[in-house]
Design an enzyme around this catalytic site. Structure first.
Site, PDB file in Angstrom:
ATOM      1  N   ASN A   7     -29.018 -22.546  56.382  1.00 43.72           N
ATOM      2  CA  ASN A   7     -28.294 -21.649  57.279  1.00 43.72           C
ATOM      3  C   ASN A   7     -29.272 -20.537  57.647  1.00 43.72           C
ATOM      4  O   ASN A   7     -29.628 -19.718  56.798  1.00 43.72           O
ATOM      5  CB  ASN A   7     -27.041 -21.087  56.604  1.00 43.72           C
ATOM      6  CG  ASN A   7     -26.298 -20.096  57.505  1.00 43.72           C
ATOM      7  OD1 ASN A   7     -26.920 -19.330  58.230  1.00 43.72           O
ATOM      8  ND2 ASN A   7     -24.979 -20.109  57.461  1.00 43.72           N
ATOM      9  N   GLU A  34     -25.607 -22.107  61.745  1.00 46.03           N
ATOM     10  CA  GLU A  34     -25.559 -20.754  62.327  1.00 46.03           C
ATOM     11  C   GLU A  34     -26.755 -20.484  63.224  1.00 46.03           C
ATOM     12  O   GLU A  34     -27.435 -19.477  63.079  1.00 46.03           O
ATOM     13  CB  GLU A  34     -25.428 -19.677  61.253  1.00 46.03           C
ATOM     14  CG  GLU A  34     -23.982 -19.299  60.969  1.00 46.03           C
ATOM     15  CD  GLU A  34     -23.815 -17.886  60.433  1.00 46.03           C
ATOM     16  OE1 GLU A  34     -24.117 -17.678  59.248  1.00 46.03           O
ATOM     17  OE2 GLU A  34     -23.391 -16.999  61.186  1.00 46.03           O
ATOM     18  N   ASP A 154     -23.787 -25.693  54.993  1.00 44.91           N
ATOM     19  CA  ASP A 154     -23.205 -24.478  54.437  1.00 44.91           C
ATOM     20  C   ASP A 154     -21.711 -24.730  54.288  1.00 44.91           C
ATOM     21  O   ASP A 154     -20.992 -24.752  55.286  1.00 44.91           O
ATOM     22  CB  ASP A 154     -23.490 -23.298  55.374  1.00 44.91           C
ATOM     23  CG  ASP A 154     -22.831 -22.014  54.905  1.00 44.91           C
ATOM     24  OD1 ASP A 154     -22.166 -22.027  53.851  1.00 44.91           O
ATOM     25  OD2 ASP A 154     -22.964 -20.996  55.605  1.00 44.91           O
ATOM     26  N   ASN A 156     -19.633 -22.865  52.441  1.00 46.61           N
ATOM     27  CA  ASN A 156     -18.900 -21.611  52.233  1.00 46.61           C
ATOM     28  C   ASN A 156     -17.866 -21.733  51.110  1.00 46.61           C
ATOM     29  O   ASN A 156     -16.805 -21.094  51.161  1.00 46.61           O
ATOM     30  CB  ASN A 156     -18.250 -21.135  53.538  1.00 46.61           C
ATOM     31  CG  ASN A 156     -19.181 -20.224  54.336  1.00 46.61           C
ATOM     32  OD1 ASN A 156     -19.835 -19.349  53.772  1.00 46.61           O
ATOM     33  ND2 ASN A 156     -19.256 -20.441  55.636  1.00 46.61           N
ATOM     34  N   ASP A 225     -24.381 -23.640  49.538  1.00 48.19           N
ATOM     35  CA  ASP A 225     -25.051 -24.624  50.410  1.00 48.19           C
ATOM     36  C   ASP A 225     -25.311 -25.870  49.574  1.00 48.19           C
ATOM     37  O   ASP A 225     -26.000 -25.803  48.548  1.00 48.19           O
ATOM     38  CB  ASP A 225     -26.352 -24.043  50.958  1.00 48.19           C
ATOM     39  CG  ASP A 225     -26.104 -22.781  51.762  1.00 48.19           C
ATOM     40  OD1 ASP A 225     -25.891 -22.889  52.976  1.00 48.19           O
ATOM     41  OD2 ASP A 225     -26.079 -21.682  51.152  1.00 48.19           O
ATOM     42  N   ASP A 254     -29.855 -14.784  55.111  1.00 48.56           N
ATOM     43  CA  ASP A 254     -29.224 -14.505  53.808  1.00 48.56           C
ATOM     44  C   ASP A 254     -29.075 -15.778  52.961  1.00 48.56           C
ATOM     45  O   ASP A 254     -28.725 -15.696  51.790  1.00 48.56           O
ATOM     46  CB  ASP A 254     -27.892 -13.752  53.949  1.00 48.56           C
ATOM     47  CG  ASP A 254     -26.998 -14.266  55.065  1.00 48.56           C
ATOM     48  OD1 ASP A 254     -27.407 -15.176  55.817  1.00 48.56           O
ATOM     49  OD2 ASP A 254     -25.870 -13.751  55.181  1.00 48.56           O
ATOM     50  N   HIS A 255     -29.365 -16.950  53.555  1.00 50.81           N
ATOM     51  CA  HIS A 255     -29.340 -18.219  52.818  1.00 50.81           C
ATOM     52  C   HIS A 255     -30.753 -18.741  52.585  1.00 50.81           C
ATOM     53  O   HIS A 255     -31.641 -18.526  53.420  1.00 50.81           O
ATOM     54  CB  HIS A 255     -28.608 -19.298  53.618  1.00 50.81           C
ATOM     55  CG  HIS A 255     -27.156 -19.030  53.849  1.00 50.81           C
ATOM     56  ND1 HIS A 255     -26.158 -19.733  53.215  1.00 50.81           N
ATOM     57  CD2 HIS A 255     -26.525 -18.150  54.662  1.00 50.81           C
ATOM     58  CE1 HIS A 255     -24.977 -19.301  53.636  1.00 50.81           C
ATOM     59  NE2 HIS A 255     -25.170 -18.345  54.507  1.00 50.81           N
TER      60      HIS A 255
END
Length: 281
Positions: A7, A34, A154, A156, A225, A254-255
């Site tokens: 991501n 994303e 991802d 989530n 993930d 951030d991933h």
DNA sequence: ATGGCCATTAGCAATGGA
């Protein structure tokens, strides 16, 4: 065969970091989530001039998924439409561009960006649950093709307590609620397994660190993930690694990427990644 | 205990992310 998920939280902002990572790791397939860009503006030339093929399914500002590979990918499919009988619910769940799949060496790779859900009492949470339920139906249809299956992206969702830095506080909340975990379990069924857990049973392995609260500096992350493999691929898995180094980049996503190495099709011994190399990541 | 950062947008304040 190295298949990875990442991501990137905007492909345009992260373009150079993605290119550098490709250069260093040389995966056979990188699945992005994303991308946050409409198909018209996806920076495909930046990859094509380096010999990659790029497939994408995106929209302005939000969501968006893509496949990047040095190989030719076959039978690229996007969205839920075409896979499922279209009704109003499917149309609604297809407005957000979150799923793309393709064949590589006979493996069906399904790249997903599962909705975040915001909070348990929000409309978005309901959308997340419905989306996961729709993904289950999609995978049931997929089974009919009888292809070795890799679903990654991802999700989530932190599937167990081990996948949260503070399970006491976070369990039951968004991304760790009973209903989300149940939906995930349901869609995976008996056939698909979390390949990361084949190699690592301990906690303290994260794929996402919040930008806030200095989460990266304090190593307070979540493992959301994932890469799930059907049995015939699972038997041929050599490693599954979270590439956390790039989370320490300047202006990072951030991933972190997650990558699985498969003995698929038959490969020679010298194609194996050495332990020294893997421990640097 | 609270809230914090980051990316995007007919765009400098609001929204979504996780």
């Amino acid at each position: 065969m190295l298949i990875a998920t990442w991501n990137v939280n905007s492909i345009r902002t992260r373009l150079n970091q993605v290119k550098e990572w490709l250069e260093e790791i040389k995966p056979d397939l990188l699945c992005l989530q994303e991308t946050k860009v409409d198909d018209l503006f996806f920076p495909k030339e930046a990859f094509e001039k380096d010999g990659y093929q790029v497939h994408f399914y995106g929209q302005k500002a939000y969501n968006g998924v893509a496949l990047i590979s040095p190989h030719h990918l076959e039978d690229v499919r996007v969205g839920f439409q075409g896979e499922l009988k279209e009704d109003e619910e499917i149309r609604n769940l297809s407005e957000q561009k979150r799923i793309i799949s393709a064949l590589i060496e006979g493996i069906r790779v399904v790249n997903v960006y599962v909705p975040n859900g915001s909070s348990l009492n929000s409309e978005k949470y309901l959308y997340k649950i419905k989306w996961l339920n729709c993904l289950k139906k999609y995978l049931i249809e997929q089974e009919k093709r009888n292809e070795p299956l890799c679903i990654l992206g991802d999700f989530n969702i932190a599937p167990t307590s081990k996948d949260l830095h503070d399970p006491d506080r976070l369990t039951g909340g968004i991304m760790a609620s009973k209903a989300e975990r149940k939906e995930l379990e349901n869609l995976l069924g008996e056939r698909l397994e979390d390949v990361f857990r084949v190699f690592e049973t301990d906690s303290n392995h994260w794929s996402w660190w919040d930008y806030r609260t200095s989460a990266w500096e304090r190593d307070k992350g979540w493992r959301i993930d994932h890469i799930y493999l059907s049995q015939e691929l699972l038997r041929n898995a050599r490693s599954c690694i979270i590439h956390k180094k790039v989370r320490g980049n300047i202006q990072p996503s951030d991933h972190a990427p997650v990558a699985v190495d498969l003995n698929w099709p038959e490969m020679e011994e010298d194609d194996f990644y050495s332990q020294d190399f893997l421990s640097e990541l």
